[in-house]
Design an enzyme around this catalytic site. Structure first.
Site, short mmCIF file in Angstrom:
data_model
loop_
_atom_site.label_atom_id
_atom_site.label_comp_id
_atom_site.label_asym_id
_atom_site.label_seq_id
_atom_site.Cartn_x
_atom_site.Cartn_y
_atom_site.Cartn_z
N LYS A 263 50.99 -46.19 -41.44
CA LYS A 263 51.18 -47.36 -40.56
C LYS A 263 52.44 -47.15 -39.72
O LYS A 263 53.53 -46.97 -40.26
CB LYS A 263 51.30 -48.63 -41.41
N ASP A 268 57.35 -55.30 -36.10
CA ASP A 268 56.33 -56.31 -36.40
C ASP A 268 56.93 -57.70 -36.27
O ASP A 268 57.56 -58.21 -37.20
CB ASP A 268 55.79 -56.09 -37.83
N LYS A 275 56.68 -64.33 -37.01
CA LYS A 275 57.42 -64.38 -38.28
C LYS A 275 58.66 -65.27 -38.10
O LYS A 275 59.32 -65.21 -37.08
CB LYS A 275 57.89 -62.98 -38.67
N ASP A 286 58.57 -51.35 -40.29
CA ASP A 286 57.11 -51.38 -40.42
C ASP A 286 56.42 -50.08 -39.97
O ASP A 286 55.19 -50.00 -39.95
CB ASP A 286 56.56 -52.59 -39.65
N ASP A 345 49.59 -61.51 -37.71
CA ASP A 345 50.60 -60.83 -38.51
C ASP A 345 49.98 -59.88 -39.54
O ASP A 345 50.67 -59.08 -40.16
CB ASP A 345 51.50 -61.86 -39.20
N GLU A 347 48.45 -57.21 -39.05
CA GLU A 347 48.12 -56.19 -38.05
C GLU A 347 47.99 -54.78 -38.62
O GLU A 347 47.30 -53.95 -38.06
CB GLU A 347 49.15 -56.21 -36.91
N ARG A 349 46.56 -53.53 -41.32
CA ARG A 349 45.21 -53.13 -41.75
C ARG A 349 44.32 -52.86 -40.55
O ARG A 349 43.39 -52.07 -40.63
CB ARG A 349 44.62 -54.22 -42.67
#
Ligand code: BES
Ligand code: ZN
Ligand code: ZN
Length: 495
Positions: A263, A268, A275, A286, A345, A347, A349
């Site tokens: 990833k 993020d 967030k 991230d 959020d 994101e 996956r």
């Protein structure tokens, strides 16, 4: 860094500091060569060999080294590999601010100990090299004070019989540790510096330096192919997404490939499901999954591992913008499955799903290993000390577990039961990217990935907790930890 092993008399070695490590039990049988310096300290009771305790001496003229640092290893029966790492990290950290560039280590394997010399050497080096890490490049004043400028480590073992084999081990550990620190640096790098284009440039630089095969897909190619989940997540950012594909072929005779998917969300923000404060500040972390994959790839190349690896790194920034993807959007993934965006959020996956599909289509890998700071839920479950493991393969589960135990990058497996697969079915699309209640969030996230993996042997590492420490602990620094690099190298050696 220069690493050497020696059978010389440690008292004669000329290092900036000689670390004399001893258990409580052995302190009583002080090495005669050190008797002169040690008997007074031991006699005074000021140093007892208690675990992690240090005592610095300046025995000029008596031994060859400038300083003698006594390091307590505690009770012999309690000594294990992790305690060795931790003790040596404590020792090296106590030197910060000193002008120490070379360290010699005097450590005799305790009589009757089951710990083997190669493991002792490994853990001494890991303690020193991983413990002496700080992300200090942006410190203009204290830079020199927060760690030592370590150039050389000499470990002494007068009784070693197979010194050449041990030298090879030491050299390998040095390579691994340097790459763990490289991964840490990459994760810690400021979020205004790290973006998909920067990762592309970095991998280009490696590719030309190490001879990796590299392909980078940009927005137009991603659009043409249909990696729409990756494109959707990246749409709110001024930086365009990339799919970075980097190969190391260490076993050209074999056609088998292992895919490492990481990833690479360079920041993020949560997107429109923004967030809140308290959760957003560290979100440059991230891309840790991608950083781990790069660390593994570099290590594999430098160790000349006989494996064919392909790292597939979906990278973009999850931001808010006029074109940002929205909750309620339905997007057709690269695999053809449609996905309802329940939360922008969730994101990670999404980008991983397209990358996994790409891995399968173009490489037909024997095994897919994915690394992702995927869920807050896994942090709730394990905190930072354990990585969440998900896999559809029992043998892989066992091998990963034991690699985790050996390297102390511990993992714990969570289940992928049918009920969880039901949870992520959508009323308006094939899948949704998260559930309303968020129960078992790490598991439903993994179940989402599984839907794209299908039958390939696969393991998913949720490193959301383990990739980042809020405070320093032994040889693990505050910030990026490099989690997964040592474990994966150990695993690859056994696959
Ligand atoms: N990057 C985060 C996960 C994360 C959380 C990493 C804390 C490191 C520390 C991920 O993209 C995320 O936001 N996950 C959400 C998913 C939820 C909306 C279903 C989460 O876990 O809260
Ligand atoms: Zn997120
Ligand atoms: Zn994320």
């Amino acid at each position: 860094m220069d690493i050497a092993l020696s059978k010389e008399d440690p008292a004669k070695l000329k290092a900036d500091v000689l670390i004399y490590a001893t258990t409580e039990d052995e302190l009583k049988v002080v090495d005669t060569r050190f008797e002169k310096v040690l008997s007074n300290v031991v006699g005074s009771g000021d140093f007892t060999g208690e675990f992690g305790k240090l005592h610095m001496l300046y025995p000029k003229g008596i031994i060859g080294s400038e300083r003698l640092l006594l390091l307590g290893l505690g009770k012999q029966k309690e000594l294990d590999l992790e305690r060795i790492r931790r003790a040596f990290a404590t020792a090296v950290q106590s030197l910060s601010g000193f002008s120490v560039k070379s360290i010699a280590v005097h450590y005799l394997r305790p009589r009757g100990s089951e710990i083997v010399d190669s493991d002792i050497i490994t853990c001494i080096l890991e303690g020193l090299m991983l413990g002496n890490y700080r992300f200090s490049k942006y410190m203009t004043e204290l830079k020199e004070k927060v760690k030592i400028d370590l150039h050389k480590v000499i470990i002494v073992g007068r009784a070693w019989k197979n010194i050449h084999q041990l030298e090879e081990v030491a050299e390998q550990v040095g390579i691994v540790c340097e790459n763990v620190n490289f991964t840490r640096d990459l994760v810690n790098e400021s979020g205004n510096i790290t973006h998909p284009g920067m990762l592309e440039n970095l991998t280009k630089h490696f590719a030309s330096k190490h001879g990796f095969k590299l392909k980078v897909l940009h927005k137009d190619e991603l659009t043409k192919l249909g990696l729409n989940l990756l494109l959707a997540v990246g749409r709110g950012s001024v930086y365009e997404p990339r799919l970075i594909i980097i190969e190391y072929n260490g076993d050209p005779k074999s056609r088998e490939k292992i895919a490492l998917v990481g990833k690479g969300i360079t920041f993020d923000s949560g997107g429109l499901n923004l967030k809140p404060s308290g959760h957003i500040e560290t979100m440059r972390l991230d891309m840790a999954g991608a950083a781990t994959c790069l660390g593994v790839l570099r290590t594999a190349e430098q160790l000349r591992l006989r494996k064919n690896l392909v790292a597939i790194l979906p990278t973009c920034e999850n931001m808010i913008g006029p074109d940002a993807y929205k909750p309620g959007d339905i997007i057709k993934s690269y695999s053809g499955k449609t996905v309802e965006i329940a939360n922008t959020d969730a994101e990670g996956r999404l980008v991983l799903a397209d990358a996994i599909t790409y891995a399968k289509k173009y490489y037909g890998p024997k095994i897919i290993l994915d690394y992702a700071t995927l869920t807050g839920s896994v942090v709730g479950t394990f905190g930072t000390f354990v990585t969440g493991l998900f896999t559809n393969d029992e043998t892989l589960a066992e091998k990963i577990f034991s690699s985790g135990q050996r390297t102390f990058e511990r993992v714990w497996r969570l289940p992928l039961y049918e009920e969880y697969r039901e949870e992520i079915k959508s009323d308006i699309a094939d899948l949704k990217n998260c559930t309303e209640d968020r129960y078992a969030g790490a598991i439903t996230a993994a179940a989402f990935l599984e839907a794209f993996v299908d039958k390939t042997r696969w393991a998913h590492f949720d490193i959301a907790g383990s990739a980042w420490f809020e405070k320093q602990k032994f040889y693990i620094p505050k910030g990026g930890t490099g989690a997964g690099v040592r474990l994966t190298i150990e695993l690859l050696k056994n696959l």
